[in-house]
Write an enzyme that holds these catalytic residues in place. Structure first.
Site, PDB file in Angstrom:
ATOM      1  N   GLU A 132       0.818  -1.209   0.000  1.00  0.00           N
ATOM      2  CA  GLU A 132       0.000   0.000   0.000  1.00  0.00           C
ATOM      3  C   GLU A 132       0.853   1.261   0.000  1.00  0.00           C
ATOM      4  O   GLU A 132       1.930   1.289   0.587  1.00  0.00           O
ATOM      5  CB  GLU A 132      -0.888   0.022   1.250  1.00  0.00           C
ATOM      6  CG  GLU A 132      -1.832  -1.155   1.327  1.00  0.00           C
ATOM      7  CD  GLU A 132      -2.555  -1.248   2.665  1.00  0.00           C
ATOM      8  OE1 GLU A 132      -3.716  -1.684   2.655  1.00  0.00           O
ATOM      9  OE2 GLU A 132      -1.975  -0.880   3.704  1.00  0.00           O
ATOM     10  N   ASP A 172      -7.823  -4.697   8.720  1.00  0.00           N
ATOM     11  CA  ASP A 172      -7.423  -3.479   8.018  1.00  0.00           C
ATOM     12  C   ASP A 172      -7.283  -3.677   6.513  1.00  0.00           C
ATOM     13  O   ASP A 172      -6.581  -2.905   5.853  1.00  0.00           O
ATOM     14  CB  ASP A 172      -6.120  -2.938   8.614  1.00  0.00           C
ATOM     15  CG  ASP A 172      -4.971  -3.924   8.483  1.00  0.00           C
ATOM     16  OD1 ASP A 172      -5.206  -5.051   7.980  1.00  0.00           O
ATOM     17  OD2 ASP A 172      -3.847  -3.593   8.882  1.00  0.00           O
TER      18      ASP A 172
END
Lengths: 342, 342
Positions: free
Chosen positions: B56, B227
């Site tokens: 990410e 998450d």
């Protein structure tokens, strides 16, 4: 440890290998990756705009490697001695998520953009193209010229820039390398007799650096400066007379010259020409436009080439970017226990 | 030159300053930035998913500084001696687009996540909270415990992990620091008498590490492991009994525990509690959940704190990331002319 190719390492690698040799390898690498386009993740870059510039992250992955580039664009930077565009990038291993290569990319972006432009022109320009006009003679221009010479054999340049010193700089850099450079007094003069026109200007506005009347039939236009929302270079009428080729259509709709045209304006993604799925130039009279904004896959190609070429050599150094505790679940062990309560 | 805080520099800075001191500063910094939340660019992070992990990029900007973090999540990494999560990050100057600070963030992420959790718990947990359950005792756990002790005074821990060695590791790390640690035989046993429950597990799946029956009235749940899309930790029924607080609602809808609930499931963005615009805990019986996924502003806070604290010190070294030609438009001058044609 992550291999780091800093600015000195990059310049040494490129200079010692030979810039034209590196550019030729880069053209081949970018072309190979364009031909396997659908293996990559493709999404528009992530841009953070301010009133005076933009900072962008450009990630992609082919499922084995992940790469991203950080790049800025600040047109007023040269007025304070700074570069308009700087960049760096990272390659990582998809299987572990660990970064493996960290590189300066200011120079590397110049190389990859030039390689991409030349690769596109090889597919789209007339085979007998001899004269290239360059509108905008900033940081990217010499790399463009060298890539076009090594790929298309073009040695005759007609140049125009609003900054005379930048034109003189280009001429001083390229004449010793055998280029025939004509410094012109206007864009109109520069485009006389052009077979290829490269536009590479920095202003973050909807400018018209190339008017419709300057473009004769058969020209290939390499439009690389219009690459942000609200930043274009071409007279929109040129687009209507031309066939327009793009990198990743969704990104170019947002950032490219085709911002000036409706959402259904016809374009062809360049990779489909390279695989043979779509036609490139279809006649000697056709006007072709490569509406280039720069796409993450090009940076992936450039990083991959630089990593393969410099890994394990004296050009790179080791950086301790990733913590490596003996027990991977005991990150805490890296801290000195006696000091935790200090 | 860009200041670089490598792993050794980070561990020295944190150890020599004192981990609890750094955590306290980090809580204050994250809180200050949450209180000016609307000054930041806020967008969900850009994720590249593979079958075994995720990479990410998490950018944000406050208009003066731009920051981003690269972070991976690979749950199977510890089986091959690698960490589940590694990270690094960069701060840049919005005015020029130039990077100014480059930092390891594997350790720094542990600190910023712990600081954010503790800051949220300070606003949401009961004032008389004394016992914390920790489900998941991996890399993040000791940082969580120390942040909760320094912020809420909690010294009694009841822990559970499917990996007994990881529980022993936590006990060995924290008992010498004065914590009362009970290693439990199940999540149910660990949650007995809990005032705060921290869940921090790594599996990239919809797991239920905390069942509804384990949560008594008045508990604050610090849910940090869920998450990613398809990665949750809580029994969905807990959410229905609780008030749920999030960082950035659009990102948490994609990645958080509330993936299990409809798009209109009510949540409160934590920053509104910290500014006083929204209520935090309203009764001693209320169950509160901080459905934390990690947001770019937290990394910005952490990078800003580390940069301010280490800039100009022996903890950092200079990296030559940005090319600096004397004439900013003459990038080409960095290459040795004699070698261009080699």
């Amino acid at each position: 440890m992550v291999a780091f190719l800093d600015v000195t390492g990059m310049t040494r690698w490129v200079s010692e290998t030979g810039l034209e040799h590196v550019l030729a390898d880069m053209v081949a690498r970018v072309r190979a990756d364009f031909r396997r386009w659908t293996e990559f993740e493709r999404a528009p870059r992530v841009a953070s705009h301010s009133s005076i510039g933009v900072i962008e992250l450009m990630p992609t992955s082919d499922g084995q490697s992940y790469g991203f580039k950080y790049v800025n664009g600040h047109p007023a930077n040269p007025n304070r001695g700074l570069q308009t565009v700087t960049a760096f990038g990272v390659l990582a291993d998809v299987a572990t998520g660990y970064p493996v290569f960290f590189s300066e990319m200011t120079l590397l972006t110049g190389l990859r953009t030039a390689a991409t432009s030349a690769m596109a022109a090889k597919a789209l320009a007339r085979r007998d193209a001899k004269v290239m006009t360059m509108i905008g003679t900033g940081s990217q221009s010499e790399f463009q010229a060298l890539a076009f010479r090594s790929t298309l054999g073009i040695e005759t340049l007609r140049v125009w820039d609003t900054d005379p010193a930048a034109m003189d700089k280009l001429a001083a850099n390229l004449r010793p390398l055998g280029f025939d450079v004509t410094v012109c007094a206007s864009a109109a003069e520069a485009t006389e007799g052009a077979d290829v026109i490269t536009t590479c200007t920095a202003d973050k506005s909807n400018a018209t650096v190339l008017a419709d009347a300057m473009v004769r039939p058969g020209v290939h236009i390499n439009a690389i400066g219009g690459d942000c929302p609200g930043k274009t270079e071409l007279d929109g009428a040129i687009l209507d007379r031309a066939r327009v080729f793009v990198e990743h259509e969704p990104q170019t709709r947002i950032e490219g010259e085709i911002q000036q045209r409706p959402a259904d304006f016809p374009v062809t993604e360049l990779w489909t020409v390279l695989t043979g799925a779509a036609a490139g130039r279809t006649s000697a009279e056709e006007i072709t436009v490569f509406d280039s904004v720069g796409f993450a896959i090009e940076d992936f190609s450039a990083l991959s080439l630089a990593y393969a070429a410099t890994r394990g050599t004296r050009y790179v150094q080791d950086l301790e970017i990733v913590a490596e505790p003996a027990d991977p679940k005991n990150l805490f062990s890296l801290l000195s226990p006696a000091r935790v309560m200090a």
